[in-house]
Design an enzyme around this catalytic site. Structure first.
Site, PDB file in Angstrom:
ATOM      1  N   SER A 127     -25.296 -12.892  50.707  1.00  0.00           N
ATOM      2  CA  SER A 127     -24.491 -12.550  49.467  1.00  0.00           C
ATOM      3  C   SER A 127     -25.430 -11.774  48.430  1.00  0.00           C
ATOM      4  O   SER A 127     -26.596 -12.050  48.229  1.00  0.00           O
ATOM      5  CB  SER A 127     -24.078 -13.850  48.957  1.00  0.00           C
ATOM      6  N   TYR A 178     -25.577 -22.039  44.729  1.00  0.00           N
ATOM      7  CA  TYR A 178     -25.000 -21.182  45.894  1.00  0.00           C
ATOM      8  C   TYR A 178     -25.907 -20.050  46.331  1.00  0.00           C
ATOM      9  O   TYR A 178     -26.231 -19.828  47.569  1.00  0.00           O
ATOM     10  CB  TYR A 178     -23.610 -20.634  45.539  1.00  0.00           C
ATOM     11  N   LYS A 209     -28.318 -19.564  49.964  1.00  0.00           N
ATOM     12  CA  LYS A 209     -28.008 -18.235  50.788  1.00  0.00           C
ATOM     13  C   LYS A 209     -29.340 -17.502  51.226  1.00  0.00           C
ATOM     14  O   LYS A 209     -29.691 -17.353  52.189  1.00  0.00           O
ATOM     15  CB  LYS A 209     -27.008 -17.203  50.193  1.00  0.00           C
TER      16      LYS A 209
HETATM   17  N1  UFG Z   1     -13.373 -12.426  36.231  1.00  0.00           N
HETATM   18  C1  UFG Z   1     -12.716 -12.621  34.806  1.00  0.00           C
HETATM   19  N2  UFG Z   1     -11.765 -13.334  34.815  1.00  0.00           N
HETATM   20  C2  UFG Z   1     -11.361 -14.198  36.011  1.00  0.00           C
HETATM   21  C3  UFG Z   1     -12.036 -14.120  37.287  1.00  0.00           C
HETATM   22  C4  UFG Z   1     -13.030 -13.240  37.048  1.00  0.00           C
HETATM   23  O1  UFG Z   1     -13.081 -11.822  34.104  1.00  0.00           O
HETATM   24  O2  UFG Z   1     -10.357 -14.972  35.870  1.00  0.00           O
HETATM   25  C5  UFG Z   1     -14.536 -11.426  35.997  1.00  0.00           C
HETATM   26  C6  UFG Z   1     -15.986 -12.287  36.498  1.00  0.00           C
HETATM   27  O3  UFG Z   1     -16.679 -12.546  35.054  1.00  0.00           O
HETATM   28  C7  UFG Z   1     -16.724 -11.182  37.121  1.00  0.00           C
HETATM   29  C8  UFG Z   1     -15.641 -10.445  37.645  1.00  0.00           C
HETATM   30  O4  UFG Z   1     -14.430 -10.655  37.512  1.00  0.00           O
HETATM   31  O5  UFG Z   1     -17.426 -10.313  36.187  1.00  0.00           O
HETATM   32  C9  UFG Z   1     -15.734 -10.740  39.376  1.00  0.00           C
HETATM   33  O6  UFG Z   1     -15.479 -12.245  39.511  1.00  0.00           O
HETATM   34  P1  UFG Z   1     -15.123 -12.901  40.804  1.00  0.00           P
HETATM   35  O7  UFG Z   1     -14.988 -14.301  40.531  1.00  0.00           O
HETATM   36  O8  UFG Z   1     -14.054 -12.076  41.603  1.00  0.00           O
HETATM   37  O9  UFG Z   1     -16.363 -12.377  41.672  1.00  0.00           O
HETATM   38  P2  UFG Z   1     -17.947 -12.707  41.457  1.00  0.00           P
HETATM   39  O10 UFG Z   1     -18.604 -11.499  41.137  1.00  0.00           O
HETATM   40  O11 UFG Z   1     -18.044 -13.719  40.200  1.00  0.00           O
HETATM   41  O12 UFG Z   1     -18.372 -13.485  42.610  1.00  0.00           O
HETATM   42  C10 UFG Z   1     -18.357 -12.953  43.889  1.00  0.00           C
HETATM   43  C11 UFG Z   1     -18.289 -13.832  45.183  1.00  0.00           C
HETATM   44  C12 UFG Z   1     -19.529 -14.738  45.058  1.00  0.00           C
HETATM   45  C13 UFG Z   1     -20.868 -13.965  45.058  1.00  0.00           C
HETATM   46  C14 UFG Z   1     -20.935 -13.062  44.083  1.00  0.00           C
HETATM   47  C15 UFG Z   1     -21.916 -12.025  44.257  1.00  0.00           C
HETATM   48  O13 UFG Z   1     -17.012 -14.477  44.967  1.00  0.00           O
HETATM   49  O14 UFG Z   1     -19.563 -15.386  46.245  1.00  0.00           O
HETATM   50  O15 UFG Z   1     -19.761 -11.999  44.272  1.00  0.00           O
HETATM   51  O16 UFG Z   1     -21.726 -10.879  44.482  1.00  0.00           O
HETATM   52  F1  UFG Z   1     -21.802 -14.622  45.034  1.00  0.00           F
END
Ligand code: UFG
Length: 343
Positions: A122, A149, A153
């Site tokens: 990841s 997490y 990894k």
């Molecule tokens: N976000 C919002 N509102 C929400 C959900 C997400 O604003 O309700 C924002 C988050 O703050 C982030 C972006 O949308 O800026 C993407 O969020 P996600 O939760 O979709 O994905 P992440 O980037 O947090 O995480 C993903 C994977 C993880 C991995 C990570 C690293 O889910 O497993 O990418 O690349 F670790």
């Protein structure tokens, strides 16, 4: 190449989101996928390409039986816990399932002479350390995970690399950026419980099936103040696994490769794209930042091109959102599709 006749590939976690799409891609390339999954977060109905062996990766004997019974020649290892937030509350569980589970798999592979591994890593192995908000991330970037997490990894990558050096295993770790979208067939897609990812939540908010979306912070040092992410279509991720299995590497080699597009999209870009696909705006408001969210995670994806000959083919934001929307319109995996949650 791992042989001219297409081998049997054990896909741990193959009943999950990326695993199921990869099993389909393997089947389409003439491999024989065998899914090994305990169904705690995967779905029986997602296993459509190759048979299902129900088991836990921490059960070395069960893995060994699967290797022998199915004549397994290579493994793609997805099984593990993925929720960043939960990892801060239950690090012990993440170290047990992700790290001890991978150790158990490596031992079973060694015992049974299975010499090729593709590992689901990841972008979480990188933190924000020393990087400006608009810089892309090459594989050599500092590894400073911001969650247990990400720690697990990275620990798995180290363990696999050492195993390659010591025993001649050939390993490729794929560091995914933001997996999104769904297979255009509508047969498989993203179905996390609970759902925390931006695109499905924005879609649910826009369709009126969920709460209005909260944008987690708009005061980041990025062009529109919201976080930048590198969204990659799950079918492009799936094809990267096939490429990683097929690439010609010597015994003992270990490679870590970013899988992303190299283009960053902000939360506001995503909200806009979902609104366009739905033909109506996504109800949303701005809230505080979410703990541990780096401002920007965008891949430098040049090694994937040069080493694997891979490139994304369907990862424009509009295509990702279009396919995610088609999946949202499908009947979901049934309640009976899951095993009992054990953790
Ligand atoms: N976000 C919002 N509102 C929400 C959900 C997400 O604003 O309700 C924002 C988050 O703050 C982030 C972006 O949308 O800026 C993407 O969020 P996600 O939760 O979709 O994905 P992440 O980037 O947090 O995480 C993903 C994977 C993880 C991995 C990570 C690293 O889910 O497993 O990418 O690349 F670790």
């Amino acid at each position: 190449m791992i042989g001219e006749s297409k081998p049997t590939v054990l896909v741990t976690g193959g009943a999950g989101y990326i695993g199921a799409h990869t099993a389909k891609a393997l089947g389409e390339r003439g491999f024989r996928p065998v899914v090994f999954d305990n169904l705690t977060s995967g779905y029986r109905e997602a296993v459509r390409w190759g048979e299902l062996v129900q088991g836990d990766i921490r059960d070395e004997a069960a893995l060994g039986r699967a290797f022998t019974e199915h004549g397994v020649q290579a493994v793609i290892h997805f099984a593990g816990l993925i929720e960043v937030g939960r990892s801060t509350q239950r690090p012990d569980l993440f170290w047990d399932i992700n790290v001890a589970g991978t150790r158990s798999l490596l031992t079973a592979m060694q015992t049974h002479g299975v010499g090729r591994l593709v590992f689901s890593s990841s972008a979480a192995v990188y933190g924000q350390a020393g990087r400006g908000p608009l810089e892309t991330i090459p594989e050599e970037a500092p590894k400073t995970p911001s969650s247990p997490y990400g720690d697990t990894k990275l620990a798995c990558e180290w363990m696999i690399a050492a195993q390659c050096r010591a025993y001649g295993l050939t390993g490729v770790a794929l560091r995914y950026f933001n997996a999104a979208g769904a297979d255009p067939s509508g047969l498989i897609g993203e179905a996390h419980e609970p759902e925390t990812h931006l695109i499905p939540l924005a879609m649910a908010a826009g369709l009126g099936d969920g709460k209005p979306l909260t944008v987690f912070g708009d005061d980041f040092d990025t062009p529109d103040g919201t976080c930048l992410r590198d969204y990659i279509h799950v079918n492009d991720l799936a094809s990267a696994h096939v490429a990683a299995l097929e690439v010609d590497l010597p015994a003992g080699a270990f490679e870590a490769v970013n899988i992303g597009t190299g283009a960053g999209h902000s939360v506001r870009d995503v909200v806009g794209a979902v609104g366009r696909a739905l033909g109506r705006p996504v109800p949303h408001s701005t809230g505080p930042r979410r703990d541990g969210d780096p401002p920007s995670l965008v891949a430098n994806a040049s090694r994937a091109r040069s080493l694997l000959g891979w490139e994304p083919l369907c990862s424009s934001l509009d295509e990702i959102v279009r396919d995610a929307l088609r999946w949202e319109g499908q009947p979901r995996y049934g309640a009976g599709s899951r095993g009992a949650r054990k953790t």
